[in-house]
Design an enzyme around this catalytic site. Structure first.
Site, PDB file in Angstrom:
ATOM      1  N   ASP B 151       4.224  -0.003  -3.612  1.00  0.00           N
ATOM      2  CA  ASP B 151       2.921  -0.409  -2.904  1.00  0.00           C
ATOM      3  C   ASP B 151       1.670  -0.113  -3.829  1.00  0.00           C
ATOM      4  OD1 ASP B 151       1.814  -1.362  -0.703  1.00  0.00           O
ATOM      5  OD2 ASP B 151       1.438   0.776   0.237  1.00  0.00           O
ATOM      6  N   TYR B 153      -2.556  -1.035  -4.251  1.00  0.00           N
ATOM      7  CA  TYR B 153      -3.956  -0.399  -3.675  1.00  0.00           C
ATOM      8  C   TYR B 153      -4.965  -1.310  -4.382  1.00  0.00           C
ATOM      9  CZ  TYR B 153      -7.209   3.517  -2.762  1.00  0.00           C
ATOM     10  OH  TYR B 153      -8.264   4.269  -2.556  1.00  0.00           O
ATOM     11  N   HIS B 158     -11.089  -1.461   0.670  1.00  0.00           N
ATOM     12  CA  HIS B 158     -10.346  -0.538   1.389  1.00  0.00           C
ATOM     13  C   HIS B 158     -10.463   0.837   0.497  1.00  0.00           C
ATOM     14  CE1 HIS B 158      -6.907   1.589   2.990  1.00  0.00           C
ATOM     15  NE2 HIS B 158      -6.352   1.720   1.746  1.00  0.00           N
ATOM     16  N   ARG B 167     -13.054  11.452  -0.142  1.00  0.00           N
ATOM     17  CA  ARG B 167     -14.140  12.027  -1.290  1.00  0.00           C
ATOM     18  C   ARG B 167     -15.434  11.416  -1.347  1.00  0.00           C
ATOM     19  NH1 ARG B 167      -9.210   9.932  -3.055  1.00  0.00           N
ATOM     20  NH2 ARG B 167     -10.304   7.935  -3.470  1.00  0.00           N
ATOM     21  N   GLU B 223      -1.498  -0.439   8.158  1.00  0.00           N
ATOM     22  CA  GLU B 223      -2.275  -0.959   7.139  1.00  0.00           C
ATOM     23  C   GLU B 223      -1.818  -2.494   6.860  1.00  0.00           C
ATOM     24  OE1 GLU B 223      -1.664   1.212   3.523  1.00  0.00           O
ATOM     25  OE2 GLU B 223      -3.235   2.577   4.177  1.00  0.00           O
ATOM     26  N   GLU B 225      -1.016  -5.531   5.029  1.00  0.00           N
ATOM     27  CA  GLU B 225      -1.066  -5.792   3.675  1.00  0.00           C
ATOM     28  C   GLU B 225      -0.109  -7.039   3.612  1.00  0.00           C
ATOM     29  OE1 GLU B 225       0.813  -2.923   1.064  1.00  0.00           O
ATOM     30  OE2 GLU B 225      -0.308  -1.325   2.078  1.00  0.00           O
ATOM     31  N   ASP B 257       1.915  -1.105   6.409  1.00  0.00           N
ATOM     32  CA  ASP B 257       2.416   0.120   5.672  1.00  0.00           C
ATOM     33  C   ASP B 257       2.128   1.400   6.651  1.00  0.00           C
ATOM     34  OD1 ASP B 257       2.813   2.237   3.823  1.00  0.00           O
ATOM     35  OD2 ASP B 257       0.908   1.725   3.057  1.00  0.00           O
ATOM     36  N   ARG B 261      -1.966   9.759   8.563  1.00  0.00           N
ATOM     37  CA  ARG B 261      -3.047  10.128   7.800  1.00  0.00           C
ATOM     38  C   ARG B 261      -3.097  11.695   7.806  1.00  0.00           C
ATOM     39  NH1 ARG B 261      -3.632   5.522   5.128  1.00  0.00           N
ATOM     40  NH2 ARG B 261      -4.320   4.056   6.461  1.00  0.00           N
ATOM     41  N   GLN B 264      -0.552  12.461   5.192  1.00  0.00           N
ATOM     42  CA  GLN B 264      -0.684  12.124   4.154  1.00  0.00           C
ATOM     43  C   GLN B 264      -1.893  12.878   3.347  1.00  0.00           C
ATOM     44  OE1 GLN B 264      -2.170   8.044   4.485  1.00  0.00           O
ATOM     45  NE2 GLN B 264      -2.677   8.142   2.093  1.00  0.00           N
ATOM     46  N   LYS B 277       4.095   8.020   4.477  1.00  0.00           N
ATOM     47  CA  LYS B 277       4.297   6.627   4.371  1.00  0.00           C
ATOM     48  C   LYS B 277       5.765   6.332   4.456  1.00  0.00           C
ATOM     49  CE  LYS B 277       0.222   5.327   2.626  1.00  0.00           C
ATOM     50  NZ  LYS B 277      -0.596   4.174   3.175  1.00  0.00           N
ATOM     51  N   THR B 281       8.181   1.042   7.121  1.00  0.00           N
ATOM     52  CA  THR B 281       7.450   0.166   6.756  1.00  0.00           C
ATOM     53  C   THR B 281       7.822  -1.195   7.203  1.00  0.00           C
ATOM     54  OG1 THR B 281       7.067   1.333   4.849  1.00  0.00           O
ATOM     55  CG2 THR B 281       6.379  -0.968   4.563  1.00  0.00           C
ATOM     56  N   THR B 383      -3.443  -2.121   1.318  1.00  0.00           N
ATOM     57  CA  THR B 383      -4.297  -2.589   2.387  1.00  0.00           C
ATOM     58  C   THR B 383      -5.491  -3.639   1.958  1.00  0.00           C
ATOM     59  OG1 THR B 383      -4.100  -0.231   3.430  1.00  0.00           O
ATOM     60  CG2 THR B 383      -5.836  -1.749   4.337  1.00  0.00           C
ATOM     61  N   GLU B 397     -10.389   3.059   8.929  1.00  0.00           N
ATOM     62  CA  GLU B 397     -11.658   2.787   8.385  1.00  0.00           C
ATOM     63  C   GLU B 397     -12.598   1.968   9.483  1.00  0.00           C
ATOM     64  OE1 GLU B 397     -10.970  -0.346   4.875  1.00  0.00           O
ATOM     65  OE2 GLU B 397      -8.990   0.266   5.223  1.00  0.00           O
TER      66      GLU B 397
END
Lengths: 453, 453
Positions: B151, B153, B158, B167, B223, B225, B257, B261, B264, B277, B281, B383, B397
């Site tokens: 997978d 990113y 995203h 962060r 997610e 994708e 996906d 959260r 994770q 995850k 899937t 995503t 999001e």
């Protein structure tokens, strides 16, 4: 009659005094009659079919040949259950035997133990003799078609040693003592011991640079690990409870999680290692069974001043005997070693008994959210480092992030990371009072130069 | 004769005016004759063998049935090359067709396009009619035995949206604009659209708590994708150059996906997502080929004020047409939607053309260190979120980390994360001037309650 320790009284295959009619088995450092590990092999350089085999002394019992002999006169050699297991083990991969789980594996062990034992009759000995292939003539394949490969991170000493390099202020992440951390690895690039691989190309950010650069890995490392082969399966959405987790442990091998540290440390925020790990992962060919490891089980003790495992990661069986005392060593051989006929220089030695989480806890954690495991999957323990600096399972730890030399004692050469032509040799063995010594054999790999693109 | 745009002049299968003798194909939103995607199917509830099929209108061309008919009188229906490809597609997985790569896939497309075209003769039409299975009667399987699932990113929107949650001071990691970040996923828990899954149990650290707790996921997410199916293979140690990367793109599907959260974000330092995850899937059953997507290719432009790709991630072909304009939407249906007979409520809409890295760059990056890809491997895009808040591809999001409600317009319900019984429906389609609209179909999944252990 020998007085047996408690585990051996329950199972005659653990009797340390048991001998085989095959002389090379008796006192063999790795493969006495008490071990009987499984691999997939064929004669080197031949076009023979790959098939399962069982190591004993310096020989391999060829399961395909043995299956062809049958039970030999009404079960004199093998019971019907043992023969059924031998037939599963005669396939080009051991996935079917792994799917059959502990009963088939135990039937195979007990059947072969009796047939190889010094008390076996002449007809059995003669028949089995015809099924032996010298290990010196064999080449090995991966023992299973690996559906998924997962790598854990369960040595607190490794986590602290590497964490200091990457996060000096906070080496241990807050989750480490609460769960066995893991990430998914790459199944396609798992290879059997002896397979050479190229130093990987990739992208890295050198210290002090403003931009990353593409080039050959400059900080190539190994990681001393154990690999756990999965038995049976669980359906998606159906976790394996800790109490049942060892039913899904088919056996143990050595595993080298080769690592490109410069690529890894640049790429891994925020989603973890990828190219830093997926260019090659090596495993030893022989699978040591839980039955062979029984005499080396140890209590799993979490000190009272550390976080105690949550209930789903705690069970009496795990506390009583969750740990396994497997002794491990890492040696590095160089071109100079080979030219001078010297054995690889040992650079560290430790034991798996130090590990912060047990194989059973890894399996329980892996499936707690419903992830489905399949027979033949491979699970890595994560780097195995002990508390002393000489017990570190990766060169980035021994060299403190490439800041100090690691001496190769046989030649006087030094290393901070691996150079082209370096060979890394992992070894594992178990010794305990009242038990025969058994070994895991070796996991070797040699670094070839990068190729210009 | 119609005046064709440039791409169609090169390939008559792109002629937007092309019609089929099969009425349902003409003007079909997803599966006109210009699309011809592949899946593995059988009649629902039957014990039929799984086999490949090609969607056209509301029907499936059954490749096993078609293979049985042969070329029909000296190639009147199918060329020898097309028939060979149909035979590969008649197997229970498409791995063999994927291994054969672009030539076989194109022969299949051109053969079927001609046989389904309105100009096909009566004998061909009659023969092909006997090979049709209504999509309404079909159930689907995964199109391949997935060796490895990776997978990526690769949406900067995203990465910034989710990064802000985790962060706040540094949402985008420094490597994001230099390489397509990826992690290995779990192949065993990839399922085909329509498969329900249980809300995962696991360990999480709630904000403000001193200790983590075990429990059902409280922050369940999807997610949006795309999935890329791999064609052909590369040997370990032999990278795929960017210029050749698209040769290894067999086709595209929708991919969800699913993400826990809370699990994770607690587990992922330092090695990335694992249990967050690997519980499920989902992929859509239909594989849209690069040939069908040709009219929707777009230039891939990296703005001059951003880091330019290093040479190994840059090539004229990628700059010219590396991007793909695939329109995408996410809808959520609830128990209330179903009771009231309402379609799922759309919560976001975006396009894959915004993605920061192209599929070809993902393949080149994946293999730059020598990692070997195999036919049938699955690669997720990561995503897909566009620049506007309404273009976000995950509910974490849209709800800004669970801080604000997301409205389900059809019922007036709101969500911050997914609840039991919620169904997520991903859809994808392509539209462009001078091209027939094609669709990817749907990728659906429904959340079942967690089971108490």
């Amino acid at each position: 009659m020998t007085t047996l320790p408690a585990f051996a009284a329950l199972d005659p295959t653990h009797d340390p005094a048991a001998k085989s009619w095959l002389a090379s088995a008796n006192g063999h450092a790795d493969f006495p009659i008490q071990n009987l590990p499984l691999a997939v092999f064929r004669r080197a350089g031949s076009a023979e079919a790959w098939r399962g085999g069982v190591a004993v002394g310096d020989q391999i019992v060829d399961c395909a040949a043995l299956a062809g002999l049958g039970t030999l006169v009404g079960g004199a050699m093998l019971s019907a259950d043992a023969l059924a297991a031998v037939r599963l083990a005669s396939q080009p991969t051991l996935n079917a035997l792994m799917a059959a789980g502990a009963p088939a594996r135990r039937a195979l062990r007990h059947g072969l133990f009796a047939a190889l034992h010094s008390s076996a009759g002449a007809a059995v000995q003669n028949a089995l003799q015809r099924c032996l292939v010298p290990q010196a003539q064999a080449q090995y394949a991966l023992p299973s078609q690996i559906g998924d490969y997962t790598d854990f991170y369960t040595s607190i000493h490794h986590a602290r040693n590497v964490g200091r390099v990457v996060r000096p202020d906070n080496p241990l992440t807050p989750n480490f003592q609460w769960l066995p951390i893991a990430y998914h690895g790459r199944a396609s690039s798992v290879v059997v011991s002896g397979t050479a691989f190229r130093r990987p190309m990739g992208q890295a950010m050198a210290p002090g640079e403003a931009q990353p650069a593409y080039g050959a890995c400059k900080r190539l490392d190994y990681e001393l690990e154990l690999g756990f082969w999965v038995a049976g399966r669980n359906a998606m959405g159906e976790p394996i409870a800790l109490a049942q987790a060892e039913d899904h442990l088919f056996g143990v091998c050595l595993l080298n999680d080769w690592s490109a540290r410069d690529h890894q440390f640049w790429e891994m925020a925020p989603l973890g290692p990828f190219l830093g790990k997926n260019f090659c992962t090596s495993v030893s060919p022989w699978i040591i069974t839980p039955e062979a490891l029984a005499p080396f089980r140890r209590p799993f003790v979490r000190p009272a001043d550390e976080p105690q495992p949550l209930a789903y990661l705690d069970h009496a069986s795990n506390r009583t005997a969750g740990a396994i005392d497997i002794q491990l060593s890492v040696a590095i051989g160089t071109e100079q070693h080979r030219q001078r006929g010297l054995a690889a220089s040992e650079v560290s030695r430790t034991t798996f008994a130090h590990q912060y989480w047990t194989p059973a806890q890894m399996i329980a954690q892996h499936t707690v959210g419903g992830c489905n495991l399949n027979a033949g999957d491979l699970i890595g323990s994560g780097t195995i480092s002990g508390p002393a600096p000489t017990e570190a399972g990766a060169i980035v730890e021994l060299s403190r992030g490439g800041q100090q030399d690691v001496l190769l004692s046989a030649t006087g050469e030094v290393r901070r990371f691996l150079q082209d032509g370096d060979e890394v040799v992992l070894q594992g063995w178990c010794q305990a009072p009242g038990a025969a010594r058994i070994g895991l054999g070796q996991c070797c790999g040699i670094v070839l130069p990068a190729t210009a693109p």
